[in-house]
Design an enzyme around this catalytic site. Structure first.
Site, mmCIF file in Angstrom:
data_model
loop_
_atom_site.group_PDB
_atom_site.id
_atom_site.type_symbol
_atom_site.label_atom_id
_atom_site.label_comp_id
_atom_site.label_asym_id
_atom_site.label_seq_id
_atom_site.Cartn_x
_atom_site.Cartn_y
_atom_site.Cartn_z
ATOM 1 N N GLU A 1 -27.789 -7.846 24.860
ATOM 2 C CA GLU A 1 -27.065 -6.846 24.063
ATOM 3 C C GLU A 1 -27.566 -5.457 24.461
ATOM 4 O OE1 GLU A 1 -24.981 -4.495 21.871
ATOM 5 O OE2 GLU A 1 -24.533 -6.652 21.790
ATOM 6 N N CYS B 1 -0.505 6.568 6.840
ATOM 7 C CA CYS B 1 -1.711 6.014 7.448
ATOM 8 C C CYS B 1 -1.365 5.122 8.628
ATOM 9 C CB CYS B 1 -2.489 5.225 6.397
ATOM 10 S SG CYS B 1 -3.945 4.390 7.038
ATOM 11 N N CYS C 1 -7.377 2.700 -0.257
ATOM 12 C CA CYS C 1 -6.901 1.831 0.823
ATOM 13 C C CYS C 1 -6.883 0.386 0.335
ATOM 14 C CB CYS C 1 -7.797 1.976 2.042
ATOM 15 S SG CYS C 1 -7.530 0.740 3.318
ATOM 16 N N CYS D 1 0.833 -1.198 0.000
ATOM 17 C CA CYS D 1 0.000 0.000 0.000
ATOM 18 C C CYS D 1 0.870 1.252 0.000
ATOM 19 C CB CYS D 1 -0.905 0.011 1.233
ATOM 20 S SG CYS D 1 -1.982 1.460 1.316
ATOM 21 N N CYS E 1 -2.634 0.151 9.280
ATOM 22 C CA CYS E 1 -1.981 -1.153 9.164
ATOM 23 C C CYS E 1 -0.668 -1.144 9.935
ATOM 24 C CB CYS E 1 -1.708 -1.509 7.707
ATOM 25 S SG CYS E 1 -3.217 -1.872 6.759
ATOM 26 N N ASP F 1 -18.893 -12.684 23.410
ATOM 27 C CA ASP F 1 -18.102 -11.987 22.396
ATOM 28 C C ASP F 1 -18.020 -10.520 22.801
ATOM 29 O OD1 ASP F 1 -16.815 -11.117 20.140
ATOM 30 O OD2 ASP F 1 -18.480 -11.488 18.761
ATOM 31 N N CYS G 1 -11.223 -10.366 20.548
ATOM 32 C CA CYS G 1 -10.473 -9.645 19.518
ATOM 33 C C CYS G 1 -9.180 -9.045 20.070
ATOM 34 C CB CYS G 1 -11.329 -8.558 18.881
ATOM 35 S SG CYS G 1 -11.950 -7.323 20.042
ATOM 36 N N TYR H 1 -23.262 -10.200 24.885
ATOM 37 C CA TYR H 1 -22.787 -9.247 23.875
ATOM 38 C C TYR H 1 -23.214 -9.765 22.501
ATOM 39 C CZ TYR H 1 -19.647 -8.595 27.896
ATOM 40 O OH TYR H 1 -19.121 -8.442 29.156
#
Length: 449
Positions: A333, A99, A182, A91, A102, A378, A405, A309
């Site tokens: 939620e 940017c 992008c 990129c 990433c 989650d 995550c 969640y």
């Protein structure tokens, strides 16, 4: 690859609006990979977290943050001795001063997955005392096209320049970089913004939303305007949603229209999503995560399941199909739009009980009488937290699938589970975010017999 004097991006400009071009430059020997897309080095006995470097390299790095007593931050601006894992960034927006989206464009895909596995292992060992082997799995795009780590991100949030062009932000910075092309954005997303400009003026926030949708507005909002772009690979549709940010005495306020939706299809079920409702950004992620959760939990007909969640109901639907009409799935939620989306998508499943409540210590006490056989949680990036974990495990589910995550909160929450007598019996890690430092894990906990 080996060599000397590889310059990265624009060495005269460091990331962040507060970093001057005259900031000190130091030579560093790069050590192991660190959590968050950096590598560890030392300078005069101080830890330095370095971006745009790879383990084993020697680099010249510009110091970008020296405000902390225990550590500094830096950007590698020149590689003096390169790692064999280094590749040219695909990129044009990647590199120091550019940017910040990433972290690993300069590393091969195999090396990226190896780095992520090392980070997950270290976080589990350090925070939970668990020595667990980790291998990060790659996902192909559903289209079957050759996958090179690009073109996967189906949801993007762009800043806008003063001229109304889409842009992304620098690392740890409010500076913006024009980035309509992008390279990790899905082709549907890129097509939705390429060659377009968006209104950046309005008399008030609601008018700005209307203006971005095609009407007109007058006057300048104090603050910034951003847009969200969501694309559905399964339906080929794209939704561009203006998000107006303006400054008030109470801080920034976002205004988002809710009279449109995008449809995602997973396992034959249509999920109708309002703008801004969370959905996985990699098109292969929903199927992969549902498969991992179901394989780990092995739901049984008639069981009671809990989905914490729950978002738009991705796991809720899978659990409901698995436990059948004789079972029960309680989905919790806090986002009203997500609950509304789930209600539209799961209306044919009477075994689902949707509850618009925030998952927090105390929110599970009402389930003490019925308990839960299996659980999916989650949570957001910060994790579930010790209070929720203790309350959840007090229900004595036979199995828990934890979708995470961020491996650091996952490690902290697993430590609580281990203390409560539960065992980690499985963990899968997925490279849902190539070119970035992010990794998704599905950890399976079992109750002792």
């Amino acid at each position: 690859m080996s060599g000397h004097g590889h310059r990265l991006g624009r060495p005269e400009q460091a990331v962040g609006a507060s970093v001057e071009a005259s900031a000190p430059v130091v030579e560093l020997d790069i050590g192991s990979v660190a959590h968050g897309g950096t590598c560890v080095a030392r300078h005069d006995g101080r830890v330095v977290f370095v971006r745009h470097a790879l383990p084993g390299e020697r680099v010249r790095a510009r110091l970008t943050d020296t405000s902390h007593d225990r550590y500094w931050r830096a950007d590698a601006i020149e590689v003096l001795a390169a790692s064999a894992d280094r590749v040219p960034a695909p990129c044009p927006h990647a590199g120091p001063g550019r940017c910040g989206g990433c972290d690993w464009q300069h590393a091969s895909l195999a090396a990226q997955r190896r780095f992520k596995a090392e980070v997950v292992r270290e976080q589990l060992r350090r925070l939970a005392g668990l020595d667990w082997p980790v291998e990060v799995e790659a996902l192909d795009l559903p289209s079957g096209s050759p996958f090179d780590g690009l073109g996967w991100r189906t949801r993007m949030r762009y800043a806008l320049t003063d001229q109304g062009q889409v842009a992304l932000r620098g690392h740890r910075s409010h500076e913006i970089v024009e980035a309509a092309d992008c390279r990790i954005a899905h082709p549907l997303v890129r097509a939705a913004v390429t060659g377009r400009t968006f209104p950046t003026t309005s008399a008030d926030p609601s008018a700005a939303v209307a203006a971005a949708a095609g009407a007109t507005g007058e006057g300048k909002i104090e603050g910034e305007i951003e847009i969200e772009v969501a694309a559905s690979v399964s339906s080929g549709s794209t939704l561009v949603t203006p998000v107006t940010l303006h400054t008030t005495e109470r801080g920034s306020v976002g205004v988002r229209p809710v009279d449109d939706e995008i449809v995602e299809v997973v396992r034959g079920r249509r999920f109708r999503l309002a703008p801004g409702v969370f959905w996985q950004v990699h098109p292969g992620a929903p199927e992969a995560l549902v498969d991992a959760v179901l394989a780990g939990l092995a739901p049984r007909t008639g069981e009671r399941a809990l989905d914490l969640y729950a978002g738009a109901g991705l796991f809720t639907a899978a659990l409901a199909d698995a436990v059948g009409p004789q079972g029960l799935v309680v989905a919790m939620e806090s986002d009203p739009q997500a609950v509304a989306s789930a209600a539209r998508s799961l209306a044919d499943l009477p075994q689902v009980s949707l509850r618009g409540v925030r998952v927090s210590p105390g929110s599970l006490r009402g389930l003490a009488g019925t308990g839960a056989d299996i659980v999916v949680l989650d949570p957001p990036r910060a994790g579930a937290g010790a209070g929720v974990m203790r309350e959840l495990l007090a229900l004595r589910p036979r199995a828990v699938a934890y979708v995470a995550c961020d491996p650091a909160p996952l490690g902290r929450d697993l430590a609580v589970a281990v203390t409560a007598g539960y065992s980690l019996v499985g963990l899968r890690a997925f490279d849902l975010f190539p070119m970035t430092a992010h990794v998704e894990c599905v950890a399976l906990l079992q109750r002792p017999d």
